[in-house]
Scaffold this motif. Structure first.
Motif, PDB file in Angstrom:
ATOM      1  N   ARG A 148     -41.119 -22.569  22.049  1.00 30.72           N
ATOM      2  CA  ARG A 148     -41.334 -22.894  20.696  1.00 30.72           C
ATOM      3  C   ARG A 148     -40.163 -22.285  19.928  1.00 30.72           C
ATOM      4  NH1 ARG A 148     -43.623 -18.895  17.246  1.00 30.72           N
ATOM      5  NH2 ARG A 148     -44.261 -17.073  18.337  1.00 30.72           N
ATOM      6  N   LEU A 149     -39.511 -20.977  20.363  1.00 33.79           N
ATOM      7  CA  LEU A 149     -38.480 -20.397  19.480  1.00 33.79           C
ATOM      8  C   LEU A 149     -37.172 -20.995  19.631  1.00 33.79           C
ATOM      9  CD1 LEU A 149     -39.694 -16.780  20.204  1.00 33.79           C
ATOM     10  CD2 LEU A 149     -40.357 -18.057  18.471  1.00 33.79           C
ATOM     11  N   ILE A 150     -36.902 -21.997  20.435  1.00 40.91           N
ATOM     12  CA  ILE A 150     -35.480 -22.385  20.900  1.00 40.91           C
ATOM     13  C   ILE A 150     -35.036 -23.435  20.011  1.00 40.91           C
ATOM     14  CG2 ILE A 150     -34.269 -23.555  22.593  1.00 40.91           C
ATOM     15  CD1 ILE A 150     -35.962 -22.060  24.573  1.00 40.91           C
ATOM     16  N   GLU A 151     -34.014 -23.839  19.561  1.00 42.32           N
ATOM     17  CA  GLU A 151     -33.923 -24.661  18.366  1.00 42.32           C
ATOM     18  C   GLU A 151     -32.535 -25.517  19.127  1.00 42.32           C
ATOM     19  OE1 GLU A 151     -35.470 -25.473  15.960  1.00 42.32           O
ATOM     20  OE2 GLU A 151     -36.836 -23.835  15.399  1.00 42.32           O
ATOM     21  N   SER A 152     -32.291 -26.661  18.381  1.00 37.69           N
ATOM     22  CA  SER A 152     -31.125 -27.410  18.934  1.00 37.69           C
ATOM     23  C   SER A 152     -30.009 -26.422  18.716  1.00 37.69           C
ATOM     24  CB  SER A 152     -31.195 -28.644  17.939  1.00 37.69           C
ATOM     25  OG  SER A 152     -29.686 -29.229  18.150  1.00 37.69           O
ATOM     26  N   PRO A 153     -28.955 -26.693  19.747  1.00 38.02           N
ATOM     27  CA  PRO A 153     -27.817 -25.808  19.308  1.00 38.02           C
ATOM     28  C   PRO A 153     -26.872 -26.025  18.326  1.00 38.02           C
ATOM     29  CG  PRO A 153     -27.531 -27.258  21.296  1.00 38.02           C
ATOM     30  CD  PRO A 153     -29.268 -27.254  20.822  1.00 38.02           C
ATOM     31  N   LEU A 154     -26.996 -27.517  17.780  1.00 34.46           N
ATOM     32  CA  LEU A 154     -26.127 -27.945  16.573  1.00 34.46           C
ATOM     33  C   LEU A 154     -27.292 -28.332  15.638  1.00 34.46           C
ATOM     34  CD1 LEU A 154     -23.636 -30.359  18.404  1.00 34.46           C
ATOM     35  CD2 LEU A 154     -23.435 -28.285  17.660  1.00 34.46           C
ATOM     36  N   SER A 155     -26.906 -27.742  14.381  1.00 34.55           N
ATOM     37  CA  SER A 155     -27.625 -28.210  13.329  1.00 34.55           C
ATOM     38  C   SER A 155     -27.356 -29.421  12.866  1.00 34.55           C
ATOM     39  CB  SER A 155     -27.337 -27.205  12.054  1.00 34.55           C
ATOM     40  OG  SER A 155     -26.019 -27.550  11.618  1.00 34.55           O
ATOM     41  N   ALA A 156     -28.332 -30.104  11.859  1.00 34.31           N
ATOM     42  CA  ALA A 156     -28.200 -31.314  11.278  1.00 34.31           C
ATOM     43  C   ALA A 156     -27.001 -31.584  10.629  1.00 34.31           C
ATOM     44  CB  ALA A 156     -29.333 -31.739  10.399  1.00 34.31           C
ATOM     45  N   LYS A 157     -26.475 -30.534   9.926  1.00 36.24           N
ATOM     46  CA  LYS A 157     -25.126 -30.523   9.142  1.00 36.24           C
ATOM     47  C   LYS A 157     -24.076 -30.763  10.126  1.00 36.24           C
ATOM     48  CE  LYS A 157     -22.335 -27.903   5.721  1.00 36.24           C
ATOM     49  NZ  LYS A 157     -22.395 -26.712   4.906  1.00 36.24           N
ATOM     50  N   ARG A 196     -52.157 -22.602  32.174  1.00 33.12           N
ATOM     51  CA  ARG A 196     -51.997 -21.370  31.502  1.00 33.12           C
ATOM     52  C   ARG A 196     -50.414 -21.155  31.528  1.00 33.12           C
ATOM     53  NH1 ARG A 196     -54.611 -16.721  30.719  1.00 33.12           N
ATOM     54  NH2 ARG A 196     -53.504 -14.633  30.777  1.00 33.12           N
ATOM     55  N   ARG A 197     -49.544 -21.368  32.549  1.00 29.27           N
ATOM     56  CA  ARG A 197     -48.359 -21.215  32.425  1.00 29.27           C
ATOM     57  C   ARG A 197     -47.559 -21.636  31.492  1.00 29.27           C
ATOM     58  NH1 ARG A 197     -43.168 -22.409  34.083  1.00 29.27           N
ATOM     59  NH2 ARG A 197     -41.610 -20.845  34.712  1.00 29.27           N
ATOM     60  N   PRO A 198     -47.609 -23.059  31.105  1.00 28.74           N
ATOM     61  CA  PRO A 198     -46.798 -23.943  30.084  1.00 28.74           C
ATOM     62  C   PRO A 198     -47.159 -23.488  28.667  1.00 28.74           C
ATOM     63  CG  PRO A 198     -48.270 -25.215  31.295  1.00 28.74           C
ATOM     64  CD  PRO A 198     -48.134 -24.065  32.208  1.00 28.74           C
ATOM     65  N   LEU A 199     -48.620 -23.131  28.721  1.00 29.40           N
ATOM     66  CA  LEU A 199     -49.172 -22.788  27.215  1.00 29.40           C
ATOM     67  C   LEU A 199     -48.706 -21.196  27.130  1.00 29.40           C
ATOM     68  CD1 LEU A 199     -52.840 -23.716  27.266  1.00 29.40           C
ATOM     69  CD2 LEU A 199     -50.883 -24.941  26.331  1.00 29.40           C
ATOM     70  N   LEU A 200     -48.410 -20.399  27.789  1.00 31.62           N
ATOM     71  CA  LEU A 200     -47.995 -19.083  27.791  1.00 31.62           C
ATOM     72  C   LEU A 200     -46.222 -19.216  27.379  1.00 31.62           C
ATOM     73  CD1 LEU A 200     -49.805 -16.825  29.959  1.00 31.62           C
ATOM     74  CD2 LEU A 200     -50.000 -16.717  27.521  1.00 31.62           C
ATOM     75  N   ARG A 201     -45.559 -20.012  28.178  1.00 27.15           N
ATOM     76  CA  ARG A 201     -44.180 -20.030  28.044  1.00 27.15           C
ATOM     77  C   ARG A 201     -43.813 -20.696  26.756  1.00 27.15           C
ATOM     78  NH1 ARG A 201     -40.557 -18.011  30.285  1.00 27.15           N
ATOM     79  NH2 ARG A 201     -39.067 -19.632  30.515  1.00 27.15           N
ATOM     80  N   TRP A 202     -44.562 -21.771  26.287  1.00 29.75           N
ATOM     81  CA  TRP A 202     -44.517 -22.059  25.029  1.00 29.75           C
ATOM     82  C   TRP A 202     -44.643 -21.369  23.947  1.00 29.75           C
ATOM     83  CZ3 TRP A 202     -47.101 -22.866  20.371  1.00 29.75           C
ATOM     84  CH2 TRP A 202     -46.421 -23.612  19.504  1.00 29.75           C
ATOM     85  N   THR A 253     -43.651 -28.831  25.166  1.00 28.62           N
ATOM     86  CA  THR A 253     -43.201 -28.424  23.795  1.00 28.62           C
ATOM     87  C   THR A 253     -43.436 -29.573  22.914  1.00 28.62           C
ATOM     88  OG1 THR A 253     -41.325 -26.860  24.683  1.00 28.62           O
ATOM     89  CG2 THR A 253     -41.444 -27.794  22.232  1.00 28.62           C
ATOM     90  N   PHE A 254     -43.164 -30.781  23.103  1.00 25.52           N
ATOM     91  CA  PHE A 254     -43.054 -31.760  22.038  1.00 25.52           C
ATOM     92  C   PHE A 254     -44.511 -32.108  22.043  1.00 25.52           C
ATOM     93  CE2 PHE A 254     -38.625 -32.378  23.215  1.00 25.52           C
ATOM     94  CZ  PHE A 254     -38.068 -31.694  22.166  1.00 25.52           C
ATOM     95  N   ALA A 255     -45.012 -32.362  23.259  1.00 20.44           N
ATOM     96  CA  ALA A 255     -46.593 -32.818  23.343  1.00 20.44           C
ATOM     97  C   ALA A 255     -47.582 -31.781  22.610  1.00 20.44           C
ATOM     98  CB  ALA A 255     -47.413 -32.742  24.548  1.00 20.44           C
ATOM     99  N   LEU A 256     -47.128 -30.444  22.449  1.00 18.43           N
ATOM    100  CA  LEU A 256     -47.916 -29.384  21.768  1.00 18.43           C
ATOM    101  C   LEU A 256     -47.777 -29.441  20.320  1.00 18.43           C
ATOM    102  CD1 LEU A 256     -47.744 -26.132  24.166  1.00 18.43           C
ATOM    103  CD2 LEU A 256     -49.925 -27.574  23.919  1.00 18.43           C
ATOM    104  N   GLU A 257     -46.545 -29.536  20.161  1.00 21.22           N
ATOM    105  CA  GLU A 257     -46.212 -29.598  18.759  1.00 21.22           C
ATOM    106  C   GLU A 257     -46.391 -30.730  17.965  1.00 21.22           C
ATOM    107  OE1 GLU A 257     -41.964 -28.530  18.673  1.00 21.22           O
ATOM    108  OE2 GLU A 257     -42.202 -26.636  19.398  1.00 21.22           O
ATOM    109  N   GLU A 258     -46.593 -32.003  18.612  1.00 23.10           N
ATOM    110  CA  GLU A 258     -47.235 -33.032  17.956  1.00 23.10           C
ATOM    111  C   GLU A 258     -48.528 -32.958  17.438  1.00 23.10           C
ATOM    112  OE1 GLU A 258     -46.295 -36.245  20.842  1.00 23.10           O
ATOM    113  OE2 GLU A 258     -44.152 -36.240  20.600  1.00 23.10           O
ATOM    114  N   ARG A 259     -49.263 -31.886  18.042  1.00 14.87           N
ATOM    115  CA  ARG A 259     -50.721 -31.779  17.924  1.00 14.87           C
ATOM    116  C   ARG A 259     -50.680 -30.575  16.975  1.00 14.87           C
ATOM    117  NH1 ARG A 259     -49.806 -34.472  22.292  1.00 14.87           N
ATOM    118  NH2 ARG A 259     -51.185 -36.036  22.898  1.00 14.87           N
ATOM    119  N   GLY A 260     -49.744 -30.239  16.334  1.00 14.43           N
ATOM    120  CA  GLY A 260     -49.868 -29.206  15.207  1.00 14.43           C
ATOM    121  C   GLY A 260     -49.698 -27.891  15.885  1.00 14.43           C
TER     122      GLY A 260
END
Length: 413
Positions: A375-384, A364-370, A336-343
């Motif tokens: 990519r839709l999963i966020e931190s369970p706690l917000s910055a606030k 193929r599998r990790p690309l499709l899973r992302w 996830t972080f490797a793909l997102e670091e590349r835009g």
């Protein structure tokens, strides 16, 4: 459209229907016209009678149930467009002054001058498009100087003259649409012209008009309801060679890939239509991708289409440098972080591009899973919430958010 012919005749102009509406009637199709190609002839008092007719309509009261929604003229070519609302629905009328054409060099914009209907038909591409019906229909016979009706019945697509493709090679792409939609085969002399034209392609002259026409024809082809058959015919009729010299065949399962790219891409980002993604996908399939961005620029693709191809290539080169052995231990968060670091976070569709036919099957599998999940999963706690727990704004807060998100991603992997 007799009312339109009445307005024209009252001012010394004559209207004829050409193109698809004539073909449909000859084929016995009775669907309402959604667009009409009309040729306008004048008495010589105006150089461009189509422009004269446009001005008359703009200043004339239309029949009950008709409304002029939009109009525009193109003085350089003697053409105009009318967007009408009719009792049967929207109608687009393309008005063309009867004219002749010559091309200064292959693929150039044509040089045009006023002419009569017969000479206007002579300048057209295929015999099936060089058929006209003068308005009103009840009092005038069909004008078919090049036996287009006979070619329709014979199921063949025939160019009008020996320089048709040399003047405008995009006519081959247009022919693919007609061939698919109407079930036509290339006439023998047309096949010979395709061979001779492609043997001399590409030409040294700068031909920006050819590039834009080719792109528009590809867009129309990939918007057809029968686009998959059109892509197969594009390959069979050697139309791929107009995109990249020597491109003979598509990779296996190309139609399935274009279908997925259009459907998935639109679902992931509705701002992209399936049709424009299919055009990006078709170019992605060129056999020598080092030239891909240059091809996209030559065809004058929209900037964001060029960007998607460029970013897809960058991601593909990165994947090519990865070793499956080194990535075996990667967690979902690592991908996830490797793909997102590349835009990929701002342009998720770039991750679809390396999933084309026969490419990077080991990843193929990790690309499709992302794409579908991570990519839709966020931190369970917000910055606030983290700040309420005592963390201050800054790098540590960002690192903690990333850590929590990574943990949540890995739990869903």
């Amino acid at each position: 459209m007799d009312w339109l012919a009445t307005i024209a005749m009252a001012h010394g102009l004559h209207l004829s229907v050409v193109g698809g509406a004539v073909r449909d009637r000859l084929l016995g199709k009775s669907t309402p016209d959604k667009d009409l190609d009309l040729v306008v002839e004048g008495d010589g008092s105006w150089s461009w009678p189509a422009i004269q007719l446009l001005e008359l309509i703009e200043n004339h009261e239309l029949p009950r149930g008709f409304q002029l929604k939009q109009s525009q003229s193109f003085e350089a070519f003697g053409t105009a467009q009318l967007h009408l609302q009719t009792p049967e629905g929207p109608l687009l009328c393309d008005l063309s002054s009867a004219r002749s054409e010559r091309y200064a060099f292959p693929g150039a914009h044509p040089e045009v001058k006023p002419a009569d209907l017969l000479n206007d038909l002579k300048r057209r591409d295929f015999s099936i498009n060089a058929i006209a019906e003068r308005l009103p229909l009840s009092s005038n016979p069909l004008l078919d100087p090049f036996a287009g009706e006979a070619d329709l019945k014979a199921g063949q697509l025939k160019l009008l003259h020996p320089l048709s493709l040399e003047d405008d090679p995009s006519r081959l792409l247009r022919g693919v649409r007609y061939g698919t939609r109407l079930g036509l085969e290339l006439a023998a002399e047309t096949t010979a012209q395709v061979d001779s034209t492609l043997a001399a392609w590409p030409w040294t002259n700068d031909a920006p008009a050819l590039a834009s026409r080719s792109r528009m024809e590809l867009e129309l082809l990939l918007s057809e309801s029968c686009w998959r058959s059109a892509v197969e015919l594009l390959e069979s009729w050697r139309g791929l060679e107009l995109i990249q010299r020597g491109w003979k065949a598509l990779p296996p399962r190309s139609s399935a890939w274009l279908q997925r790219l259009g459907q998935w891409g639109h679902a992931i980002d509705p701002n992209w239509s399936a049709e424009e993604l299919r055009l990006v996908g078709l170019l992605w399939l060129v056999p020598h991708q080092y030239n891909l961005v240059a091809i996209a620029k030559r065809l004058q693709l929209a900037h964001r289409q060029q960007q998607l191809l460029s970013r897809g290539l960058e991601l593909q080169r990165w994947l090519e440098g990865l070793s499956p052995q080194n990535t075996d231990a990667w967690k979902a968060s690592d991908w996830t972080f490797a793909l997102e670091e590349r835009g990929a976070k701002t342009e998720p569709l770039m991750v679809l591009m390396p999933l084309g036919p026969s490419r990077h099957l080991q990843f193929r599998r990790p690309l499709l899973r992302w794409l579908m999940c991570w990519r839709l999963i966020e931190s369970p706690l917000s910055a606030k919430e983290l700040m309420n727990q005592g963390l201050s704004a800054g790098p540590k807060l960002g690192s903690r958010l990333k850590e929590l998100r990574g943990q949540a991603i890995n739990q869903h992997a």
